[in-house]
Design an enzyme around this catalytic site. Structure first.
Site, PDB file in Angstrom:
ATOM      1  N   ASP A  12       0.998  -1.065  -0.045  1.00  0.00           N
ATOM      2  CA  ASP A  12       0.051   0.120   0.001  1.00  0.00           C
ATOM      3  C   ASP A  12       0.893   1.203   0.085  1.00  0.00           C
ATOM      4  OD1 ASP A  12      -1.498   2.094   0.853  1.00  0.00           O
ATOM      5  OD2 ASP A  12      -2.373   1.342   2.450  1.00  0.00           O
ATOM      6  N   TYR A  91      -3.691   9.302   0.021  1.00  0.00           N
ATOM      7  CA  TYR A  91      -3.589   9.300   1.462  1.00  0.00           C
ATOM      8  C   TYR A  91      -2.440   8.239   2.148  1.00  0.00           C
ATOM      9  CZ  TYR A  91      -4.473   9.299   6.485  1.00  0.00           C
ATOM     10  OH  TYR A  91      -4.456   9.369   7.538  1.00  0.00           O
ATOM     11  N   GLN A  95       2.969   4.545   2.608  1.00  0.00           N
ATOM     12  CA  GLN A  95       2.755   3.934   3.859  1.00  0.00           C
ATOM     13  C   GLN A  95       3.504   2.847   4.124  1.00  0.00           C
ATOM     14  OE1 GLN A  95      -1.707   3.383   4.918  1.00  0.00           O
ATOM     15  NE2 GLN A  95      -1.333   1.238   4.989  1.00  0.00           N
ATOM     16  N   LYS A 133      -7.733  -4.927   4.364  1.00  0.00           N
ATOM     17  CA  LYS A 133      -8.374  -4.852   5.944  1.00  0.00           C
ATOM     18  C   LYS A 133      -8.257  -6.283   6.730  1.00  0.00           C
ATOM     19  CE  LYS A 133      -9.009  -0.689   4.474  1.00  0.00           C
ATOM     20  NZ  LYS A 133      -7.839  -0.548   3.579  1.00  0.00           N
ATOM     21  N   TYR A 229       1.941  -0.090  15.630  1.00  0.00           N
ATOM     22  CA  TYR A 229       0.777  -0.068  14.803  1.00  0.00           C
ATOM     23  C   TYR A 229       1.124   1.216  13.580  1.00  0.00           C
ATOM     24  CZ  TYR A 229      -3.508   0.048  12.169  1.00  0.00           C
ATOM     25  OH  TYR A 229      -4.628   0.077  11.072  1.00  0.00           O
ATOM     26  N   LYS A 232      -1.669  -1.866   7.917  1.00  0.00           N
ATOM     27  CA  LYS A 232      -2.111  -3.247   8.052  1.00  0.00           C
ATOM     28  C   LYS A 232      -1.167  -4.093   7.045  1.00  0.00           C
ATOM     29  CE  LYS A 232      -4.573  -4.958   9.851  1.00  0.00           C
ATOM     30  NZ  LYS A 232      -4.154  -5.662  11.149  1.00  0.00           N
ATOM     31  N   ASP A 233      -1.380  -5.281   7.420  1.00  0.00           N
ATOM     32  CA  ASP A 233      -0.532  -6.293   6.629  1.00  0.00           C
ATOM     33  C   ASP A 233      -1.227  -7.284   5.665  1.00  0.00           C
ATOM     34  OD1 ASP A 233       1.037  -6.111   9.442  1.00  0.00           O
ATOM     35  OD2 ASP A 233      -1.058  -7.249   9.689  1.00  0.00           O
TER      36      ASP A 233
HETATM   37  C1  F6R Z   1      -7.733  -0.547   8.331  1.00  0.00           C
HETATM   38  C2  F6R Z   1      -7.422   0.788   7.688  1.00  0.00           C
HETATM   39  C3  F6R Z   1      -8.217   1.819   8.022  1.00  0.00           C
HETATM   40  C4  F6R Z   1      -7.175   2.952   8.696  1.00  0.00           C
HETATM   41  C5  F6R Z   1      -8.194   4.082   9.202  1.00  0.00           C
HETATM   42  C6  F6R Z   1      -7.308   5.193  10.289  1.00  0.00           C
HETATM   43  O1  F6R Z   1      -6.792  -1.582   8.412  1.00  0.00           O
HETATM   44  O2  F6R Z   1      -6.584   0.633   7.008  1.00  0.00           O
HETATM   45  O3  F6R Z   1      -9.221   1.606   8.559  1.00  0.00           O
HETATM   46  O4  F6R Z   1      -6.648   2.581  10.084  1.00  0.00           O
HETATM   47  O5  F6R Z   1      -9.007   4.567   8.238  1.00  0.00           O
HETATM   48  O6  F6R Z   1      -6.443   5.576   9.208  1.00  0.00           O
HETATM   49  P1  F6R Z   1      -5.237   6.799   9.547  1.00  0.00           P
HETATM   50  O7  F6R Z   1      -4.717   6.215  11.002  1.00  0.00           O
HETATM   51  O8  F6R Z   1      -4.217   6.688   8.534  1.00  0.00           O
HETATM   52  O9  F6R Z   1      -6.321   8.004   9.780  1.00  0.00           O
HETATM   53 MG    MG Z   2      -3.907   2.365   3.280  1.00  0.00          MG
HETATM   54 MG    MG Z   3      -4.721  -2.311   2.622  1.00  0.00          MG
END
Ligand code: F6R
Ligand code: MG
Ligand code: MG
Length: 368
Positions: A12, A91, A95, A133, A229, A232-233
């Site tokens: 990602d 976004y 990452q 996810k 954290y 995600k993996d």
């Molecule tokens: C779950 C995922 C999203 C983010 C969430 C918060 O695996 O990728 O649910 O964890 O959108 O994202 P941040 O921390 O980047 O604001």
């Molecule tokens: Mg992402």
């Molecule tokens: Mg992903």
């Protein structure tokens, strides 16, 4: 028979919008890089896929698993795609690239990787699965069903080539150890471990006769690498099918039950793993629910992947999708409560330790 390495490497490097999808310009850069790898002769063939906010490179080559050249090319590609992501203010640009410099292998640096050598049979059906996810342990139950459960795979009962069972290599992601189980004899022993998918993950399934790998998963866990954290993996998996291996339908059947996995919203919630066609691989509701796509290939003896079939687009998965949506409704109503929210152990890498630290002096001895 042609011998090839099949490598699936994913990362990602920027979401469109939030963590829901990948912008077309990033995919175009990914395609450009893969085309370059093929025209330069580095790889034999490729298919560039995606799921949710993850870009997936599916490649055949003859450099063997863990090839520095292949891994470096993928790493450099993710860096190049990150540049596009930054320009477009995507976004979480970059990452999954946890390091500033490549150090020999993408494993341990953020991207996920599943790969192994294949002596390609005259007809070689292969399914590449990619999930968003969720985490590598999400494959435990489906792999167990495919290669060890006769209620899923009737071939284990009536195909001579499968009747002796398979070997499973299981990784302990916490203590960085591995163990091989031989099934069906050690079925109950193995279930003690793989029933805890946040820590114990099936890495490979092997034929008993010659230890040939017939299934592989990515087992990279970002929080194990970064110590906190960082995202995600979201895992990938490769399964070879037919003629002494699970039929294509047996390899897809486990996903008719959208089992509960960890990884939904902020990597901190359980949710159903919904099988979807590639047109629907965009986690939206509460950043989810988690989902899985399956691409089927008939790999040729020249290492050509050809056009994939979008296996879960089929309407026979409509009921699984409906069940997943119903389970999603049910779980969401728990809000911030377990078991929708992950248990305390698994929250260890989120904000939980900071909140605990902040409040530690306010915890006083309770009366009884
Ligand atoms: C779950 C995922 C999203 C983010 C969430 C918060 O695996 O990728 O649910 O964890 O959108 O994202 P941040 O921390 O980047 O604001
Ligand atoms: Mg992402
Ligand atoms: Mg992903």
């Amino acid at each position: 028979m042609g011998k090839y390495t099949l490598s699936v490497i994913k990362a990602d490097v920027g979401g469109w919008v939030g963590h829901s999808d990948v912008h077309p310009d990033l995919l175009a850069k990914a395609d450009e890089r893969m085309a370059q790898a093929k025209s330069s002769g580095l790889i034999v063939d490729y298919y560039r896929s995606k799921v949710g906010d993850d870009i997936v490179f599916i490649m055949t080559h003859q450099k063997g698993p863990d090839s520095e050249e292949i891994h470096k090319f993928c790493w450099d590609s993710f860096v190049a795609i990150t540049e596009v992501a930054k320009k477009l203010s995507q976004y979480g640009a970059g990452q999954d690239l946890l390091s500033d410099a490549f150090s020999g292998n993408v494993k341990g640096m953020g991207p996920g990787c599943a790969e192994f050598d294949i002596d390609v049979r005259p007809a070689e059906p292969i399914i590449v699965y990619a999930a968003d996810k969720t985490e590598p342990g999400a494959w435990n139950m489906p792999l167990y069903k495919m290669f060890a459960d006769p209620f899923n795979t009737i071939g284990l009962v009536i195909d001579k080539g499968m009747h002796d069972g398979f070997k499973f290599r299981v990784h302990d992601l916490r203590d960085h150890k591995e163990v091989v189980f031989s099934l069906p004899e050690e079925m109950y022993d193995m279930l003690v471990f793989i029933g805890a998918p946040s820590r114990f993950v099936i890495k490979n399934v092997m034929r008993k006769s010659n230890d040939e790998i017939v299934a592989a998963t990515s087992t990279q866990k970002l929080h194990e690498i970064a110590g906190r954290y960082v995202g995600k993996d979201d895992p990938v998996m490769i399964v070879r099918c037919q003629s002494g291996l699970p039929a294509v339908g047996e390899a897809l059947e486990p996903f008719a039950f959208p089992h509960t996995v960890a990884g939904w919203m902020r990597g901190s919630h359980h949710g159903p793993l919904m099988p979807v066609g590639t047109a629907d691989d965009t986690p939206t509701r509460f950043d989810g629910p988690p989902r899985v796509v399956a691409l089927g290939f008939q790999l040729t003896q020249d290492g050509i992947l050809g056009t994939p079939r979008d296996m879960f687009a089929d309407r026979s998965y409509d009921n699984a999708r409906q069940t997943a949506l119903d389970v999603a409704d049910y779980l969401r109503r728990h809000g911030p409560f377990e078991p929708h929210r992950l248990g305390l152990d698994e929250m260890e890498y989120t904000t939980m330790p900071e909140v605990m630290e902040k409040l530690k002096d306010r915890f006083v001895k309770a009366e009884d």
